[in-house]
Motif scaffolding. Structure first.
Motif, PDB file in Angstrom:
ATOM      1  N   LYS A   9       0.837  -1.187   0.000  1.00  0.00           N
ATOM      2  CA  LYS A   9       0.000   0.000   0.000  1.00  0.00           C
ATOM      3  C   LYS A   9       0.873   1.238   0.000  1.00  0.00           C
ATOM      4  O   LYS A   9       2.014   1.223   0.432  1.00  0.00           O
ATOM      5  CB  LYS A   9      -0.913   0.023   1.231  1.00  0.00           C
ATOM      6  CG  LYS A   9      -1.842  -1.180   1.308  1.00  0.00           C
ATOM      7  CD  LYS A   9      -2.443  -1.316   2.681  1.00  0.00           C
ATOM      8  CE  LYS A   9      -3.245  -2.606   2.800  1.00  0.00           C
ATOM      9  NZ  LYS A   9      -3.686  -2.854   4.151  1.00  0.00           N
ATOM     10  N   GLY A  63     -11.703  -6.761 -10.148  1.00  0.00           N
ATOM     11  CA  GLY A  63     -11.356  -5.379  -9.869  1.00  0.00           C
ATOM     12  C   GLY A  63     -12.358  -4.431 -10.484  1.00  0.00           C
ATOM     13  O   GLY A  63     -13.415  -4.858 -10.981  1.00  0.00           O
ATOM     14  N   SER A  87      -8.814  -0.431 -10.553  1.00  0.00           N
ATOM     15  CA  SER A  87      -8.086  -1.447  -9.798  1.00  0.00           C
ATOM     16  C   SER A  87      -8.129  -2.757 -10.565  1.00  0.00           C
ATOM     17  O   SER A  87      -9.051  -3.003 -11.343  1.00  0.00           O
ATOM     18  CB  SER A  87      -8.685  -1.638  -8.399  1.00  0.00           C
ATOM     19  OG  SER A  87     -10.013  -2.138  -8.497  1.00  0.00           O
ATOM     20  N   GLY A 136      -3.555  -0.803  -8.047  1.00  0.00           N
ATOM     21  CA  GLY A 136      -4.484   0.302  -7.869  1.00  0.00           C
ATOM     22  C   GLY A 136      -4.007   1.492  -8.664  1.00  0.00           C
ATOM     23  O   GLY A 136      -2.877   1.951  -8.499  1.00  0.00           O
ATOM     24  N   ARG A 149      -7.048   5.997  -1.605  1.00  0.00           N
ATOM     25  CA  ARG A 149      -7.779   4.802  -2.026  1.00  0.00           C
ATOM     26  C   ARG A 149      -8.371   4.100  -0.808  1.00  0.00           C
ATOM     27  O   ARG A 149      -7.739   4.032   0.247  1.00  0.00           O
ATOM     28  CB  ARG A 149      -6.867   3.859  -2.804  1.00  0.00           C
ATOM     29  CG  ARG A 149      -6.420   4.425  -4.136  1.00  0.00           C
ATOM     30  CD  ARG A 149      -5.711   3.381  -4.979  1.00  0.00           C
ATOM     31  NE  ARG A 149      -4.423   3.008  -4.423  1.00  0.00           N
ATOM     32  CZ  ARG A 149      -3.300   3.668  -4.647  1.00  0.00           C
ATOM     33  NH1 ARG A 149      -3.308   4.761  -5.379  1.00  0.00           N
ATOM     34  NH2 ARG A 149      -2.169   3.249  -4.138  1.00  0.00           N
TER      35      ARG A 149
END
Length: 407
Positions: A40, A111, A115, A187, A375
């Motif tokens: 992330k 997704g 994404s 993402g 996000r």
């Protein structure tokens, strides 16, 4: 029909034309940037390239796959019909392997517009377990495996821009029948839709990661990319060094694959709050003081009053665009580990709520103003999986006590 048969039937081979083969043979590989892969909060510039080679296979993947079998260890969907509706499509699949005894395929994708979660399978054409050919045998159920360089690119086939940035997580695992599974968790940065783009991934030499790390420590080196070339470099001088990795190799295989990703129609459902008026508080952690210092549970945190520019919610996740004054010109970081800093949840029409956690961010900071695209994933901060869900009965998003209506 069982799951294996469903997957096998979804990959009917199409023989490429001689013209296509000649075009691919003439293609020159371009260098792709390598970044430190994090699950992330990473911005990864993606070069427009794919190393096309001989041994091409083209195929199409449709939604007729078992969602839980493919994605259940990372993504949960309570309703089977919704799961089927959120399975994406793959087309124009091309792959290369350095050993013709192996093949690479896309087992499935899911997704949304911005994404993509893709499951790539590496197997042997004769059906024998790949694990039977591992070097330096180890208990692969307990010792982690990784490709020496794990990389992916995102192409823009319609030429809207030269590059597309994205945050991504990568993972390598082994199935019970001895196949290698390589997953891409991508993402986008919100500047362009990810759906409709061509995604390319590659790997070179599968290693036992624990042994590989020990080897780097012993030789005071690291593995990376410089001037377009992968290699080992001295940690102190950053100069290239020769390192023998034979003791850490599991499988000396080079491979690459590209495919066009298309999100399902259901995944493109969206709720928005286009002009939110009320400001909200955003709480960050940082190595330096960049905002008003607060203390929660004895931990230093920093908070900002933000203008919420827009909110977008889909069945697979969401995005909040924020803007706030910030004189600090370096990186700032969102603490996504504890969930005590930013309290976010969706509100349903019956009053119940759905937990939401930050799942990465992109943005820029300059001239005293920070812009951030945050996000969101439907999960508890401590969960190892996210939820996809029906958003038809969602009416609002609550962000640190401020409730924003969605429609």
């Amino acid at each position: 029909m069982n799951n294996k048969e469903l997957i096998r039937n979804a990959f009917e081979k199409i023989t490429p034309s001689e013209e296509l083969i000649e075009k691919v043979k003439a293609t020159r590989p371009a260098a792709a940037k390598k970044a430190s892969w994090l699950k992330k909060g990473v911005i990864i510039p993606a070069a427009v390239c794919f190393a096309a080679c001989l041994g091409i296979t083209t195929a199409a993947v449709t939604g007729n796959l078992d969602f839980d079998v493919l994605f259940g260890d990372r993504i949960k969907v309570a309703d089977g019909e919704l799961a089927a509706g959120l399975t994406g499509k793959v087309s124009n699949v091309k792959y290369f392997v350095s050993d013709d005894d192996y093949k690479v395929s896309v087992a499935g994708v899911t997704g949304g517009e911005d994404s993509c979660y893709a499951v790539i399978e590496i197997s042997r054409k004769d059906g024998t377990p790949v694990t039977d050919y591992f070097q330096n045998p180890a208990d692969y159920k307990y010792e982690a495996l990784s490709w020496m360089h794990e990389s992916f690119d995102i192409k823009n086939p319609i030429g809207l821009s030269a590059n597309l940035s994205a945050g991504a997580g990568l993972d390598t695992s082994i199935t019970e029948d001895g196949k290698i599974i390589f997953t891409l968790d991508i993402g986008g940065d919100g500047s362009e839709p990810l759906s409709g783009k061509v995604i390319a991934a590659e790997g070179d030499t599968l290693v036992w990661i624990n042994r590989f790390i020990e080897l780097c420590i012993e030789t005071n080196s690291y593995y990376g990319k410089s001037k377009g070339e992968w290699g080992f470099f001295d940690k102190d001088t950053n100069e290239p060094v020769q390192t023998d990795i034979s003791s850490a190799e599991a499988l000396p295989l080079k491979w690459s694959i590209s495919f066009k990703y298309t999100a399902s129609d259901k995944a493109l459902d969206v709720l928005t709050c286009k002009a939110p008026e009320e400001k909200a508080i955003l709480r960050l952690k940082s190595p330096d003081e960049i905002g008003d210092k607060i203390y929660e549970g004895g931990t230093e945190r920093y908070q900002f009053e933000c203008t919420v520019k827009s909110i977008k919610i889909s069945p697979t996740g969401g995005m909040i665009d924020l803007e706030f004054p910030c004189d600090y010109n370096n990186d700032f970081f969102i603490d996504v580990d504890t969930g005590t800093e930013n309290n976010i949840f969706l509100v349903k029409t019956d009053g119940s709520t759905i937990p939401v956690s930050p799942n990465g961010w992109s943005g820029k900071n300059g001239d005293g103003i920070a812009q951030m695209e945050l996000r969101l994933a439907y999960m508890q901060p401590t969960d190892h999986f996210r939820n996809y869900m029906d958003i038809s009965d969602v009416c609002a998003l609550s962000f640190n006590g401020v409730e924003y209506p969605l429609e």
